[in-house]
Design an enzyme around this catalytic site. Structure first.
Site, mmCIF file in Angstrom:
data_model
loop_
_atom_site.group_PDB
_atom_site.id
_atom_site.type_symbol
_atom_site.label_atom_id
_atom_site.label_comp_id
_atom_site.label_asym_id
_atom_site.label_seq_id
_atom_site.Cartn_x
_atom_site.Cartn_y
_atom_site.Cartn_z
ATOM 1 N N CYS A 185 10.524 -25.327 -26.732
ATOM 2 C CA CYS A 185 11.557 -26.146 -27.359
ATOM 3 C C CYS A 185 11.791 -27.390 -26.527
ATOM 4 O O CYS A 185 11.593 -27.385 -25.314
ATOM 5 C CB CYS A 185 12.829 -25.313 -27.476
ATOM 6 S SG CYS A 185 14.297 -26.270 -27.870
ATOM 7 N N CYS B 229 14.764 -29.058 -26.281
ATOM 8 C CA CYS B 229 16.172 -29.367 -25.996
ATOM 9 C C CYS B 229 16.422 -29.473 -24.490
ATOM 10 O O CYS B 229 15.595 -29.056 -23.675
ATOM 11 C CB CYS B 229 17.097 -28.343 -26.656
ATOM 12 S SG CYS B 229 17.351 -26.825 -25.727
ATOM 13 N N ASP C 55 38.219 -19.052 -42.863
ATOM 14 C CA ASP C 55 37.921 -17.911 -43.719
ATOM 15 C C ASP C 55 39.160 -17.016 -43.731
ATOM 16 O O ASP C 55 39.966 -17.040 -42.808
ATOM 17 C CB ASP C 55 36.683 -17.166 -43.194
ATOM 18 C CG ASP C 55 36.039 -16.295 -44.264
ATOM 19 O OD1 ASP C 55 36.627 -16.142 -45.361
ATOM 20 O OD2 ASP C 55 34.936 -15.761 -44.019
ATOM 21 N N ALA D 238 28.845 -12.347 -49.701
ATOM 22 C CA ALA D 238 28.242 -11.021 -49.551
ATOM 23 C C ALA D 238 26.719 -11.045 -49.474
ATOM 24 O O ALA D 238 26.052 -10.129 -49.954
ATOM 25 C CB ALA D 238 28.704 -10.101 -50.681
HETATM 26 N N1 GUN Z 1 31.639 -14.246 -44.579
HETATM 27 C C1 GUN Z 1 30.412 -13.756 -44.870
HETATM 28 N N2 GUN Z 1 30.378 -13.311 -46.154
HETATM 29 C C2 GUN Z 1 31.588 -13.545 -46.681
HETATM 30 C C3 GUN Z 1 32.152 -13.323 -47.973
HETATM 31 O O1 GUN Z 1 31.507 -12.817 -48.908
HETATM 32 N N3 GUN Z 1 33.462 -13.716 -48.155
HETATM 33 C C4 GUN Z 1 34.185 -14.282 -47.152
HETATM 34 N N4 GUN Z 1 35.432 -14.656 -47.396
HETATM 35 N N5 GUN Z 1 33.674 -14.487 -45.926
HETATM 36 C C5 GUN Z 1 32.403 -14.127 -45.695
HETATM 37 ZN ZN ZN Z 2 15.808 -25.273 -26.409
#
Ligand code: GUN
Ligand code: ZN
Length: 484
Positions: free
Chosen positions: A276, A278, A90, A193
Site C-alpha cells: 500500500c 499510504c 443511527d 439488514a
Molecule cells: N446498521 C446496520 N444495519 C442496519 C439497519 O438495518 N438499520 C439500522 N437502523 N442500522 C443498521
Molecule cells: Zn497503507
C-alpha cells in the site's frame, strides 16, 4: 432543513452526486466512518482533514452514556465531536438486532437525535434477519413502515429523517418496502439488514435485495447501504445505485489486527510486506507495524486510506464510464463476489435503461463482458440498421460488390455499418484475439438482424474456425470463407 440529492454524472446505475443536508453538502459516493465516542482510534477532526464530509454515530450510545449524554444535549454533536461536516445518527436498531431489545421508543430516539442536533436522523426500524421466515419478515416490515409514518407525522415532512428499507431476503417485500418508503416521501433511503449477508459473503443475495429495493425507490433518492464497510464490494454496490456506505470496518478490523485491501483482508501476522502507498505503510515495515505500540490506530488509518482511495477510484470510473471494468476487477477478488457480479449481469436489462449513452472505452475482460449493458443495448438497436435484401457480414472486413449491404463485425457486439466504426461502442472498445464466447455473442447480433428482416438474405464471410459457432447460433445460413 430537509435532505436533497442530485445526480451529476452516472455509469450503469451508479452515480456521482451531491447530497445536501441543510446548508452542508457531501460528494457521493461517500464513506461515512462510524464513530464510537468511547473508543476513538481516529478523531473526527483527523477524519475531516482526510476529506471526510460526513460521519455516522449511534444515538443510542449517546443516550445511554453517563459521560456524553448531557454534553450531547447541551453542546450538540458537532461541538462535542469537533466536526462541522454532516453528522448522521443511527437509532438503537442495530442494538435491537444484536441484543433483542432496546429501552427506547421510536419517538424518543428521534426526539433525542433532534435534540443533539444530528443532521440526519434514523427511526427505530427493525433489521429483519435473513434467516427470518416470510411471516415474521412481513410483520416486522409493517412495524418499520408504521414507525416511518409516525416519524413523518410527528416531526413533519421536511425533517431530515432517513427511511430505511427492510424486507429480509424476500424480493417482493423489499419492493414493497421501497414503494412505501417512496410514497411516504423519503428521499434518503438506507437499505437495511444487509450486514449478515455481507458477513457470510452472500453477495448473490445482496444483489437480489438491493436490486429489488432500487426497483421501487425513486431514482432521485440517495441510497445508503447500511453497515457496508469492506471496500472490495463498493464498486458492485455502486453499480446498483448505492451512494453511501458506512464503515465501522476500518476500526473493527484494526482492533482485530486485520489489514484491509480492495481484494480482501489480511491478518497482519501474515504480511511479509505492506502492499500500500499510504503514509503508514510507507513509513513502517510489516514487522514494525505488528509490534508498534499504537498498532491499532496505525491499522485504522491504513484501513481508512484504502477505503477512501477506493471511493475516489469509483468516482473516477463513473466519470470515465469504466465502472463495469472496475466491478469486473474487484469481483475477481473472491468467488462469492464473482457470483454477485454474475447475478448483477442477470439484471443487465434493468440496468441498461439507466446506463449512459457513451463511455470513454469498453475493455473486454472475459466471458462476463459479453453480458454487459453496452452489448445488450447495441444489439437491441440492430433492427434499426438500414440494410438491403442481400447482406454480407464480413468478419475479415472486406467488401464484395455483389451484396446490397456489407456489414463489418466486431465481437461481442456483432455486425456494424462502416459509418459506425468510430462511434461508441464499436470504436472505443478494446478486445483481445477473438474467443468463442465473444463471437457467439456477436452472432446473436446477426440473428437479430435476420429476425427483424426476414425478407433479407444474410451471408457470413469468415475463417473456417468460426463456422461451427455461426451454425450453432444462426442455423442454416450462407457461409463463405475468406481467403486467409
Ligand atoms: N446498521 C446496520 N444495519 C442496519 C439497519 O438495518 N438499520 C439500522 N437502523 N442500522 C443498521
Ligand atoms: Zn497503507
Amino acid at each position: 432543513m430537509g435532505i436533497a440529492f442530485e445526480s451529476l454524472s452516472s455509469d450503469i446505475a451508479g452515480r456521482c452526486g451531491r447530497l445536501t443536508v441543510g446548508k452542508k453538502t457531501v460528494k457521493t459516493p461517500a464513506l461515512l466512518p462510524v464513530i464510537n465516542p468511547h473508543l476513538l482510534l481516529v478523531t473526527p477532526k483527523e477524519l475531516q482533514a482526510m476529506g471526510i464530509e460526513a460521519l455516522i454515530t449511534n444515538a443510542y450510545i449517546f443516550s445511554q452514556s453517563k459521560q456524553f449524554r448531557e454534553r450531547a444535549l447541551c453542546e450538540g454533536l458537532h461541538r462535542l465531536l469537533d466536526f462541522d461536516g454532516v453528522v448522521m445518527t443511527d437509532s438503537g436498531s442495530f442494538q435491537l438486532s444484536v441484543y433483542g431489545q432496546v429501552s427506547i421508543t421510536n419517538t424518543e430516539t428521534l426526539s433525542f437525535q433532534r435534540d443533539i442536533k444530528s443532521d440526519i436522523w434514523v427511526p427505530l426500524d427493525i433489521p429483519t434477519s435473513p434467516a427470518s421466515d416470510r411471516k415474521t419478515t412481513e410483520e416486522e416490515l409493517a412495524i418499520t413502515i408504521q414507525r416511518l409514518r409516525e416519524a413523518k407525522e410527528i416531526f413533519g415532512r421536511d425533517a431530515p429523517i432517513a427511511g430505511p428499507v427492510q424486507g429480509g431476503i424476500f424480493e417482493d417485500l423489499r419492493e414493497r418496502a421501497g414503494r412505501e418508503v417512496t410514497d411516504l416521501g423519503f428521499s434518503f433511503c438506507p437499505i437495511g439488514a444487509v450486514v449478515p449477508l455481507l458477513e457470510s459473503y452472500r453477495y448473490r443475495d445482496l444483489v437480489a435485495v438491493v436490486m429489488a429495493a432500487k426497483r421501487t425507490l425513486s431514482p432521485s433518492a440517495c441510497i445508503h447501504l447500511f453497515g457496508a464497510g469492506h471496500p472490495s464490494m463498493f464498486a458492485l454496490a455502486t453499480a446498483m445505485g448505492c451512494d453511501l456506505f458506512d464503515s465501522a470496518a476500518y476500526a473493527l478490523y484494526a482492533k482485530d489486527g486485520r489489514y484491509l485491501t480492495v481484494h480482501g483482508s489480511y491478518r497482519i501476522s501474515e504480511l511479509v510486506d505492506l502492499p500500500c502507498a499510504c503514509a503508514v505503510c510507507r513509513s513502517h515495515t510489516a514487522e514494525e507495524l505488528r509490534s508498534a505500540p499504537d498498532r491499532e490506530r496505525l491499522l485504522a488509518l491504513h484501513n481508512l486510506h484504502v477505503t477512501l482511495a477506493e471511493i475516489a477510484r469509483i468516482r473516477q470510473a463513473i466519470s470515465d464510464g469504466t465502472l463495469w471494468e472496475l466491478v469486473d476487477e474487484r469481483c475477481r477478488g473472491h468467488p462469492q463476489l464473482l457470483s454477485g457480479y454474475r447475478a448483477l449481469l442477470d439484471h443487465a436489462a434493468e440496468l441498461e435503461v439507466r446506463d449512459r449513452v457513451s463511455k470513454r472505452r469498453f475493455f473486454y475482460r472475459g466471458d462476463e463482458s459479453c453480458r454487459r449493458t453496452e452489448v445488450l443495448r447495441y444489439q437491441q438497436q440492430l433492427d434499426r440498421l438500414p440494410v438491403g435484401k442481400n447482406i454480407l457480414v464480413a468478419f475479415d472486413g472486406g467488401e464484395r460488390d455483389v451484396f446490397d449491404t456489407t456489414l463489418l463485425f466486431k465481437p461481442p457486439f456483432g455486425p456494424y455499418l462502416w459509418e459506425l466504426k468510430e462511434t461508441f461502442p464499436i470504436g472505443p472498445s478494446e478486445i483481445p484475439e477473438w474467443d468463442e464466447a465473444m463471437v457467439r455473442q456477436g452472432c446473436r447480433g446477426i440473428r437479430l438482424i435476420q429476425e427483424s428482416h426476414p425478407e433479407s438474405r444474410i451471408t457470413v464471410c469468415c475463417s473456417p474456425r468460426w463456422e461451427p459457432v455461426i451454425r450453432e447460433v444462426l442455423g442454416d445460413i450462407g457461409v463463405t470463407h475468406d481467403p486467409s
